[in-house]
Design a protein around this motif. Structure first.
Motif, PDB file in Angstrom:
ATOM      1  N   VAL A 210       0.859  -1.179   0.000  1.00 41.57           N
ATOM      2  CA  VAL A 210       0.000   0.000   0.000  1.00 41.57           C
ATOM      3  C   VAL A 210       0.900   1.235   0.000  1.00 41.57           C
ATOM      4  O   VAL A 210       1.976   1.232   0.577  1.00 41.57           O
ATOM      5  N   HIS A 211       0.420   2.274  -0.652  1.00 42.79           N
ATOM      6  CA  HIS A 211       1.244   3.466  -0.899  1.00 42.79           C
ATOM      7  C   HIS A 211       0.524   4.706  -0.396  1.00 42.79           C
ATOM      8  O   HIS A 211      -0.682   4.869  -0.615  1.00 42.79           O
ATOM      9  N   HIS A 212       1.262   5.573   0.298  1.00 43.42           N
ATOM     10  CA  HIS A 212       0.693   6.810   0.805  1.00 43.42           C
ATOM     11  C   HIS A 212       0.651   7.845  -0.311  1.00 43.42           C
ATOM     12  O   HIS A 212       1.681   8.184  -0.890  1.00 43.42           O
ATOM     13  N   VAL A 232      -3.306   3.749  -1.355  1.00 44.21           N
ATOM     14  CA  VAL A 232      -3.738   3.012  -2.540  1.00 44.21           C
ATOM     15  C   VAL A 232      -2.872   1.763  -2.666  1.00 44.21           C
ATOM     16  O   VAL A 232      -1.700   1.769  -2.276  1.00 44.21           O
ATOM     17  N   PRO A 233      -3.433   0.673  -3.211  1.00 44.13           N
ATOM     18  CA  PRO A 233      -2.623  -0.545  -3.389  1.00 44.13           C
ATOM     19  C   PRO A 233      -1.725  -0.432  -4.612  1.00 44.13           C
ATOM     20  O   PRO A 233      -2.150   0.057  -5.663  1.00 44.13           O
ATOM     21  N   LEU A 234      -0.469  -0.852  -4.460  1.00 43.77           N
ATOM     22  CA  LEU A 234       0.475  -0.887  -5.570  1.00 43.77           C
ATOM     23  C   LEU A 234       1.239  -2.198  -5.542  1.00 43.77           C
ATOM     24  O   LEU A 234       1.557  -2.717  -4.464  1.00 43.77           O
ATOM     25  N   ASN A 237       6.646  -3.570  -7.984  1.00 41.29           N
ATOM     26  CA  ASN A 237       7.357  -2.799  -9.007  1.00 41.29           C
ATOM     27  C   ASN A 237       6.929  -1.340  -8.994  1.00 41.29           C
ATOM     28  O   ASN A 237       7.756  -0.427  -8.962  1.00 41.29           O
ATOM     29  N   CYS A 238       5.602  -1.111  -9.041  1.00 40.22           N
ATOM     30  CA  CYS A 238       5.106   0.261  -9.071  1.00 40.22           C
ATOM     31  C   CYS A 238       5.433   0.996  -7.771  1.00 40.22           C
ATOM     32  O   CYS A 238       5.729   2.189  -7.785  1.00 40.22           O
ATOM     33  N   HIS A 239       5.402   0.276  -6.651  1.00 42.44           N
ATOM     34  CA  HIS A 239       5.703   0.903  -5.363  1.00 42.44           C
ATOM     35  C   HIS A 239       7.161   1.367  -5.323  1.00 42.44           C
ATOM     36  O   HIS A 239       7.464   2.472  -4.861  1.00 42.44           O
ATOM     37  N   ALA A 240       8.068   0.528  -5.814  1.00 42.82           N
ATOM     38  CA  ALA A 240       9.485   0.898  -5.824  1.00 42.82           C
ATOM     39  C   ALA A 240       9.729   2.092  -6.736  1.00 42.82           C
ATOM     40  O   ALA A 240      10.494   3.004  -6.399  1.00 42.82           O
ATOM     41  N   VAL A 241       9.067   2.122  -7.904  1.00 43.52           N
ATOM     42  CA  VAL A 241       9.225   3.240  -8.827  1.00 43.52           C
ATOM     43  C   VAL A 241       8.648   4.515  -8.216  1.00 43.52           C
ATOM     44  O   VAL A 241       9.235   5.601  -8.323  1.00 43.52           O
TER      45      VAL A 241
END
Length: 289
Positions: A210-212, A232-234, A237-241
């Motif tokens: 999950v991403h703030h 939001v859920p990520l 890969n998308c979270h690291a980017v």
């Protein structure tokens, strides 16, 4: 490849407030400590440091932590608010083991010379011969701290120059906030649509991050998290980017990057949907006959 051993006893750890320091590292990823010494050490800023504790017996002694020396040696003069006169260096610890969970002295003694162990009966700073550095790292990686996130690297398991830090705030680690976020938004990546569960089955459950949306540092003090609006859920890969930029990238920015690279977001199409599409095609073809 140089490293040092920081030696102390269990009483010094308790004066430090060690249990609170362990919790701080677990929550924030590190803690800065002014490390006292009897004499001026020969050490450079950026040197790898290992925390070695001497207790009353083997059960209370061992390897407790890892960090980096963050300052040149500094002199503490008598008087003022300091505990005593002497020297110190600033150390940023990135991993600390709880009391009682250290790598025991007998095990450590098998990989570093006995005389170094004796010299580190601190407060002390002892230079570790280069040949022992990779051996100590391997021991720490195998028996040191574990992490709840298999994608994270245990502090001290890689040379400092090979490690880059991704700042993940505590809200993203809060289990209640995570459950609320996923209950509302679902278990697909909000940026690329990837589903761990659809791809890996039950094994993929819980792998989504999950991403703030707004970095907490940009919010005013006293702000209360709304797990539905703020998280939001990520996928990993998308979270690291997202966290690779400052401030972190938004979901919209990630989606633009994905589409700009020629990859369109897609969903796994369920069997009933495919059947409905087939039925619709037959109806359309029959109407044209």
């Amino acid at each position: 490849m140089t490293a040092v051993i920081l030696g102390c006893d269990t009483n010094a750890l308790l004066r430090w407030g060690y249990p609170a320091a362990v919790g701080h590292v677990a929550l924030h990823g590190g803690i800065l400590k002014r490390w006292p010494l009897y004499s001026c050490p020969d050490v450079e800023e950026g040197t790898e440091a290992w925390l070695l504790v001497h207790g009353s017996n083997d059960a209370g002694s061992g390897l407790m932590g890892h960090g980096l020396v963050m300052s040149q040696p500094c002199r503490v003069d008598p008087g003022g608010d300091h505990e005593a006169a002497g020297w110190f260096v600033a150390v940023a610890f990135d991993a600390l083991l709880p009391l009682g969970e250290q790598i025991r002295a007998g095990t450590v003694g098998n990989v570093i010379p006995k005389d170094l162990w004796a010299q580190a009966a601190g407060p002390a700073l002892v230079t570790l011969p280069p040949s022992y550095v990779p051996v100590l790292r391997r021991l720490w990686r195998e028996l040191g701290p574990t992490t709840a996130d298999p994608a994270e690297v245990v502090g001290g398991s890689l040379p400092p120059a090979a490690v880059s830090n991704i700042q993940v705030n505590r809200y993203e680690r809060d289990p209640d906030a995570r459950r609320a976020c996923l209950a509302f938004h679902g278990t697909r990546c909000a940026a690329c649509g990837f589903s761990f569960e659809s791809t890996y089955g039950e094994t993929g459950t819980g792998a989504l991050a999950v991403h703030h949306v707004v970095p907490p540092a940009m919010l005013e003090g006293g702000y209360e998290l709304d797990p539905i609006a703020d998280l939001v859920p990520l996928c990993r890969n998308c979270h690291a980017v997202a966290h690779g930029a400052t401030p972190p990238l938004s979901v919209t920015e990630l989606q633009s990057m994905i589409s700009g690279a020629g990859h369109l977001r897609g969903d796994v199409v369920a069997a009933p949907v495919l059947q409905a599409q087939e039925d619709a095609r037959r109806i359309l073809e029959a109407g044209q006959a």
